[in-house]
Design a protein around this motif. Structure first.
Motif, short mmCIF file in Angstrom:
data_model
loop_
_atom_site.label_atom_id
_atom_site.label_comp_id
_atom_site.label_asym_id
_atom_site.label_seq_id
_atom_site.Cartn_x
_atom_site.Cartn_y
_atom_site.Cartn_z
N GLN A 275 0.79 -1.23 0.00
CA GLN A 275 0.00 0.00 0.00
C GLN A 275 0.83 1.28 0.00
O GLN A 275 0.28 2.37 0.24
N ALA A 276 2.11 1.22 -0.27
CA ALA A 276 2.91 2.44 -0.36
C ALA A 276 2.76 3.02 -1.77
O ALA A 276 2.86 2.30 -2.76
N THR A 277 2.51 4.30 -1.86
CA THR A 277 2.34 4.95 -3.16
C THR A 277 3.71 5.18 -3.80
O THR A 277 4.74 5.22 -3.12
N LEU A 278 3.69 5.36 -5.12
CA LEU A 278 4.94 5.47 -5.87
C LEU A 278 5.71 6.74 -5.56
O LEU A 278 6.91 6.82 -5.86
N ASP A 279 5.06 7.75 -4.97
CA ASP A 279 5.75 9.01 -4.72
C ASP A 279 6.61 8.98 -3.45
O ASP A 279 7.34 9.92 -3.16
N LYS A 280 6.54 7.90 -2.69
CA LYS A 280 7.32 7.82 -1.46
C LYS A 280 8.79 7.53 -1.79
O LYS A 280 9.09 6.72 -2.67
N PRO A 281 9.72 8.21 -1.09
CA PRO A 281 11.15 8.01 -1.38
C PRO A 281 11.70 6.73 -0.76
O PRO A 281 12.58 6.75 0.10
N PHE A 282 11.16 5.61 -1.21
CA PHE A 282 11.55 4.30 -0.70
C PHE A 282 12.38 3.55 -1.74
O PHE A 282 12.05 3.55 -2.93
N ILE A 283 13.45 2.91 -1.27
CA ILE A 283 14.22 1.99 -2.10
C ILE A 283 14.05 0.61 -1.49
O ILE A 283 14.49 0.36 -0.36
N PHE A 284 13.41 -0.28 -2.23
CA PHE A 284 13.12 -1.61 -1.72
C PHE A 284 14.29 -2.56 -2.00
O PHE A 284 15.16 -2.27 -2.84
N PRO A 285 14.34 -3.70 -1.31
CA PRO A 285 15.49 -4.60 -1.45
C PRO A 285 15.83 -4.96 -2.90
O PRO A 285 17.00 -5.03 -3.26
N THR A 286 14.80 -5.16 -3.73
CA THR A 286 15.05 -5.54 -5.12
C THR A 286 15.52 -4.35 -5.97
O THR A 286 15.90 -4.53 -7.13
N GLN A 287 15.46 -3.13 -5.41
CA GLN A 287 15.83 -1.93 -6.16
C GLN A 287 17.20 -1.37 -5.78
O GLN A 287 17.70 -0.46 -6.44
N VAL A 288 17.79 -1.87 -4.69
CA VAL A 288 19.02 -1.28 -4.17
C VAL A 288 20.14 -1.33 -5.20
O VAL A 288 20.80 -0.32 -5.48
N ASN A 289 20.37 -2.49 -5.80
CA ASN A 289 21.47 -2.61 -6.76
C ASN A 289 21.27 -1.72 -7.98
O ASN A 289 22.22 -1.08 -8.46
N SER A 290 20.04 -1.66 -8.50
CA SER A 290 19.80 -0.82 -9.68
C SER A 290 19.93 0.66 -9.33
O SER A 290 20.41 1.46 -10.15
N TYR A 291 19.54 1.03 -8.12
CA TYR A 291 19.68 2.43 -7.70
C TYR A 291 21.16 2.81 -7.64
O TYR A 291 21.58 3.87 -8.14
N LEU A 292 21.98 1.96 -7.02
CA LEU A 292 23.40 2.26 -6.90
C LEU A 292 24.08 2.23 -8.27
O LEU A 292 25.03 2.98 -8.52
N LYS A 293 23.60 1.37 -9.16
CA LYS A 293 24.14 1.34 -10.52
C LYS A 293 23.84 2.66 -11.23
O LYS A 293 24.68 3.17 -11.99
N LYS A 294 22.66 3.21 -10.96
CA LYS A 294 22.31 4.51 -11.54
C LYS A 294 23.23 5.60 -11.00
O LYS A 294 23.68 6.48 -11.75
#
Length: 291
Positions: free
Chosen positions: A142-161
């Protein structure tokens, strides 16, 4: 807290507090291990304790690149959580219905105080603040997309960015990193420990692997009877001395004190040799101690 949990029975409230602290710290280490792999030009500052306008705040992880500052609040939550917005108030729950402090509140407070501190330093850079959920066993509903959350499956792609950013650091960035490090407070004024005293703590040498007291000396080694871990007796004695110094910083370290604390190492000559090699000798004869 880890030492107290080893050498005494913590009250349940303190035990739960210790477990939370340990889990949070382990999560920060997991994230630190990932940021260390970054290849771009950046400064990485971890676990900063700062003060601005008489307000203390802690930063889990800070990344300085040429065009911005990335601020991370790292959470090692595990299990199923859900997010609710009720009358413009966001709340975080763990299923079935246990409320937790919303990490966004912590993040926003930290971001605001960091911005104030940067203003005092005279350094202007935009701050991108994110909550990092590092545990792979975490799920949030139920978290909306505008929240500044980085989920476990997104950590590597975020750091790659982040790694792909055209970052070029200069002396101003170095000045900022050095300044923040110089402002770091070594001791948290709000740290609270349960009451303890020397006589009330269990004595004995513990295993560095499993923290068991089932240690015995075999030649020059200390061996754990539970997990089989082996450690040089001199290394084990030095570790015990550092435990004493941490738990009782005002207590004078003597051969007899360390002998009583270790229990397992029966040779005072070995203990004295470790103290003489690693610490400065003070006093004479029976009043000798080590600093």
């Amino acid at each position: 807290m880890e030492l107290l949990d080893t050498f005494m029975t913590l009250p349940e409230k303190d035990r739960q507090h210790y477990v939370r602290l340990k889990k949070g710290y382990e999560g920060e280490l997991m994230f630190d291990a990932l940021t260390k792999k970054l290849q771009c030009e950046c400064y990485i500052l971890n676990d900063l304790l700062l003060n601005v306008n008489n307000t203390t705040f802690q930063i889990d992880s800070l990344l300085i690149v040429s065009e911005k500052i990335c601020l991370f609040e790292v959470k090692n939550f595990e299990g199923d959580y859900f997010y609710e917005t009720d009358t413009d108030v966001d709340r975080l729950y763990k299923r079935p219905n246990k409320e937790y402090t919303n990490p966004l509140h912590q993040l926003n407070r930290c971001k605001s105080l960091l911005r104030q501190l940067l203003h005092q330093i005279g350094f202007i850079l935009p701050i991108e603040a994110q909550v990092v959920f590092i545990n792979p066993g975490f799920t949030l509903y139920q978290a909306t997309l505008d929240k500044p959350f980085i989920f476990p499956t997104q950590v590597n792609s975020y750091l790659k960015k982040i790694d792909g950013l055209p970052s070029r650091l200069n002396e101003k960035h170095k000045f900022l990193a050095d300044k923040l490090i110089s402002l770091h407070m070594e001791e948290n004024p709000y740290t609270t420990l349960p009451p303890y005293h020397y006589e009330g703590l269990r004595k004995g040498l513990t295993c560095v692997g499993c923290r068991s007291f089932s240690m015995s000396v075999h030649g020059k080694k200390c061996v754990c009877g539970d997990c089989g871990h082996e450690e040089l007796a001199t290394t084990a004695v030095l570790r015990s001395v550092n435990e004493l110094k941490l738990l009782f910083p005002k207590m004078r370290i003597t051969t007899n004190l360390v002998y009583e604390w270790c229990r397992v190492v029966k040779c005072k000559k070995t203990i004295r040799r470790v103290l003489e090699r690693n610490f400065k000798k003070a006093g004479v004869r029976q009043w000798t101690y080590y600093v």
